[in-house]
Design a protein around this motif. Structure first.
Motif, PDB file in Angstrom:
ATOM      1  N   UNK A  15      54.717  20.034 125.339  1.00  9.12           N
ATOM      2  CA  UNK A  15      55.543  20.764 126.301  1.00  9.12           C
ATOM      3  C   UNK A  15      54.670  21.473 127.332  1.00  9.12           C
ATOM      4  N   UNK A  16      53.531  22.019 126.880  1.00  7.40           N
ATOM      5  CA  UNK A  16      52.618  22.704 127.798  1.00  7.40           C
ATOM      6  C   UNK A  16      51.997  21.715 128.773  1.00  7.40           C
ATOM      7  N   UNK A  17      51.646  20.538 128.264  1.00  9.88           N
ATOM      8  CA  UNK A  17      51.054  19.509 129.118  1.00  9.88           C
ATOM      9  C   UNK A  17      52.032  19.080 130.207  1.00  9.88           C
ATOM     10  N   UNK A  18      53.321  19.004 129.863  1.00  8.53           N
ATOM     11  CA  UNK A  18      54.344  18.656 130.847  1.00  8.53           C
ATOM     12  C   UNK A  18      54.472  19.722 131.932  1.00  8.53           C
ATOM     13  N   UNK A  19      54.169  20.979 131.577  1.00 11.24           N
ATOM     14  CA  UNK A  19      54.201  22.071 132.549  1.00 11.24           C
ATOM     15  C   UNK A  19      52.888  22.213 133.317  1.00 11.24           C
ATOM     16  N   UNK A  20      51.872  21.439 132.935  1.00 11.14           N
ATOM     17  CA  UNK A  20      50.579  21.513 133.597  1.00 11.14           C
ATOM     18  C   UNK A  20      49.677  22.596 133.041  1.00 11.14           C
ATOM     19  N   UNK A  21      49.941  23.063 131.838  1.00  4.89           N
ATOM     20  CA  UNK A  21      49.128  24.104 131.200  1.00  4.89           C
ATOM     21  C   UNK A  21      48.130  23.444 130.262  1.00  4.89           C
ATOM     22  N   UNK A  22      46.846  23.754 130.449  1.00  5.32           N
ATOM     23  CA  UNK A  22      45.816  23.163 129.587  1.00  5.32           C
ATOM     24  C   UNK A  22      45.088  24.205 128.746  1.00  5.32           C
ATOM     25  N   UNK A  23      45.067  25.469 129.190  1.00  8.46           N
ATOM     26  CA  UNK A  23      44.371  26.514 128.435  1.00  8.46           C
ATOM     27  C   UNK A  23      45.324  27.650 128.114  1.00  8.46           C
ATOM     28  N   UNK A  24      45.043  28.349 127.026  1.00  8.52           N
ATOM     29  CA  UNK A  24      45.842  29.504 126.644  1.00  8.52           C
ATOM     30  C   UNK A  24      44.984  30.415 125.772  1.00  8.52           C
ATOM     31  N   UNK A  25      45.499  31.610 125.499  1.00 10.65           N
ATOM     32  CA  UNK A  25      44.846  32.502 124.542  1.00 10.65           C
ATOM     33  C   UNK A  25      45.698  32.510 123.282  1.00 10.65           C
TER      34      UNK A  25
ATOM     35  N   UNK B  49      44.649  31.525 108.756  1.00 11.40           N
ATOM     36  CA  UNK B  49      44.490  30.744 107.544  1.00 11.40           C
ATOM     37  C   UNK B  49      45.815  30.063 107.264  1.00 11.40           C
ATOM     38  N   UNK B  50      45.808  28.932 106.615  1.00 13.23           N
ATOM     39  CA  UNK B  50      47.046  28.284 106.213  1.00 13.23           C
ATOM     40  C   UNK B  50      47.868  27.784 107.383  1.00 13.23           C
ATOM     41  N   UNK B  51      49.132  28.216 107.452  1.00 19.76           N
ATOM     42  CA  UNK B  51      50.049  27.710 108.479  1.00 19.76           C
ATOM     43  C   UNK B  51      49.659  28.141 109.890  1.00 19.76           C
ATOM     44  N   UNK B  52      49.116  29.344 110.041  1.00 20.25           N
ATOM     45  CA  UNK B  52      48.705  29.818 111.370  1.00 20.25           C
ATOM     46  C   UNK B  52      47.539  28.964 111.884  1.00 20.25           C
ATOM     47  N   UNK B  53      46.585  28.674 111.024  1.00 21.57           N
ATOM     48  CA  UNK B  53      45.452  27.818 111.404  1.00 21.57           C
ATOM     49  C   UNK B  53      45.944  26.400 111.697  1.00 21.57           C
ATOM     50  N   UNK B  54      46.928  25.947 110.937  1.00 13.80           N
ATOM     51  CA  UNK B  54      47.466  24.611 111.126  1.00 13.80           C
ATOM     52  C   UNK B  54      48.147  24.467 112.490  1.00 13.80           C
ATOM     53  N   UNK B  55      48.844  25.507 112.942  1.00 13.90           N
ATOM     54  CA  UNK B  55      49.450  25.491 114.279  1.00 13.90           C
ATOM     55  C   UNK B  55      48.365  25.370 115.335  1.00 13.90           C
ATOM     56  N   UNK B  56      47.301  26.154 115.170  1.00 11.42           N
ATOM     57  CA  UNK B  56      46.203  26.112 116.137  1.00 11.42           C
ATOM     58  C   UNK B  56      45.553  24.736 116.166  1.00 11.42           C
ATOM     59  N   UNK B  57      45.357  24.124 115.000  1.00 19.22           N
ATOM     60  CA  UNK B  57      44.749  22.791 114.945  1.00 19.22           C
ATOM     61  C   UNK B  57      45.642  21.753 115.618  1.00 19.22           C
ATOM     62  N   UNK B  58      46.953  21.834 115.380  1.00 20.31           N
ATOM     63  CA  UNK B  58      47.882  20.911 116.005  1.00 20.31           C
ATOM     64  C   UNK B  58      47.906  21.052 117.512  1.00 20.31           C
ATOM     65  N   UNK B  59      47.845  22.289 118.000  1.00 17.86           N
ATOM     66  CA  UNK B  59      47.846  22.524 119.452  1.00 17.86           C
ATOM     67  C   UNK B  59      46.556  22.011 120.084  1.00 17.86           C
ATOM     68  N   UNK B  60      45.443  22.204 119.387  1.00 16.68           N
ATOM     69  CA  UNK B  60      44.154  21.710 119.904  1.00 16.68           C
ATOM     70  C   UNK B  60      44.157  20.178 119.963  1.00 16.68           C
ATOM     71  N   UNK B  61      44.667  19.542 118.907  1.00 13.79           N
ATOM     72  CA  UNK B  61      44.719  18.074 118.905  1.00 13.79           C
ATOM     73  C   UNK B  61      45.667  17.565 119.977  1.00 13.79           C
ATOM     74  N   UNK B  62      46.682  18.355 120.328  1.00 14.35           N
ATOM     75  CA  UNK B  62      47.616  17.986 121.379  1.00 14.35           C
ATOM     76  C   UNK B  62      47.057  18.159 122.777  1.00 14.35           C
ATOM     77  N   UNK B  63      45.912  18.836 122.897  1.00 14.74           N
ATOM     78  CA  UNK B  63      45.271  18.964 124.205  1.00 14.74           C
ATOM     79  C   UNK B  63      45.149  20.370 124.752  1.00 14.74           C
ATOM     80  N   UNK B  64      45.669  21.381 124.048  1.00 16.58           N
ATOM     81  CA  UNK B  64      45.506  22.755 124.505  1.00 16.58           C
ATOM     82  C   UNK B  64      44.106  23.260 124.162  1.00 16.58           C
ATOM     83  N   UNK B  65      43.552  24.084 125.024  1.00 13.95           N
ATOM     84  CA  UNK B  65      42.228  24.671 124.780  1.00 13.95           C
ATOM     85  C   UNK B  65      42.352  26.177 124.683  1.00 13.95           C
ATOM     86  N   UNK B  66      41.756  26.746 123.637  1.00 13.61           N
ATOM     87  CA  UNK B  66      41.696  28.209 123.498  1.00 13.61           C
ATOM     88  C   UNK B  66      40.532  28.592 122.625  1.00 13.61           C
TER      89      UNK B  66
END
Length: 117
Positions: free
Chosen positions: A81-91, A100-117
């Motif tokens: 969704x971020x890529x469709x909006x033209x967003x590549x970086x975030x904090x 740890x756990x689910x929070x880390x998993x969200x971050x890993x999924x977002x990174x694999x999807x192309x977001x950088x933080x």
């Protein structure tokens, strides 16, 4: 209020003093409940949510996988969704939860999807 909620709230306030989001570099906010996880890209200067994703979306609910893998799917969904909006970086705002756990998993999924933080 329980002491666990108070503890997380104090940590959230401490994190939010340092982290903010703009239209070019929004804040990726995570909220974790016992059963679901919700993420948002937030522009704090205008007070607007740019994109959001959760584990309650139909395509994610349809997949019968454990919560950690669902969290990874939620991160990847937000990244598309971020890529469709033209967003590549975030904090990344972990919302007072341990990275740890689910929070880390969200971050890993977002990174694999192309977001950088």
């Amino acid at each position: 209020m329980s002491t666990q909620i108070n503890r997380r709230q104090k940590i959230r306030y401490r994190i939010r003093k340092k982290i903010g989001g703009s239209a070019q570099k929004p804040r990726l906010s995570v909220f974790r409940s016992n059963s679901d996880i919700y993420v948002q890209l937030i522009d704090d200067t205008n007070g607007v949510t740019l994109a959001s994703a959760s584990s309650r979306e139909k395509d994610i609910v349809a997949q019968k996988v454990p919560k950690i893998e669902k969290s990874k799917l939620v991160g990847a969904a937000l990244a598309t969704k971020a890529k469709a909006l033209g967003i590549t970086t975030c904090t990344f705002d972990r919302g007072g939860y341990l990275y740890h756990g689910r929070v880390k998993s969200v971050a890993d999924g977002a990174r694999e999807g192309g977001l950088q933080f």
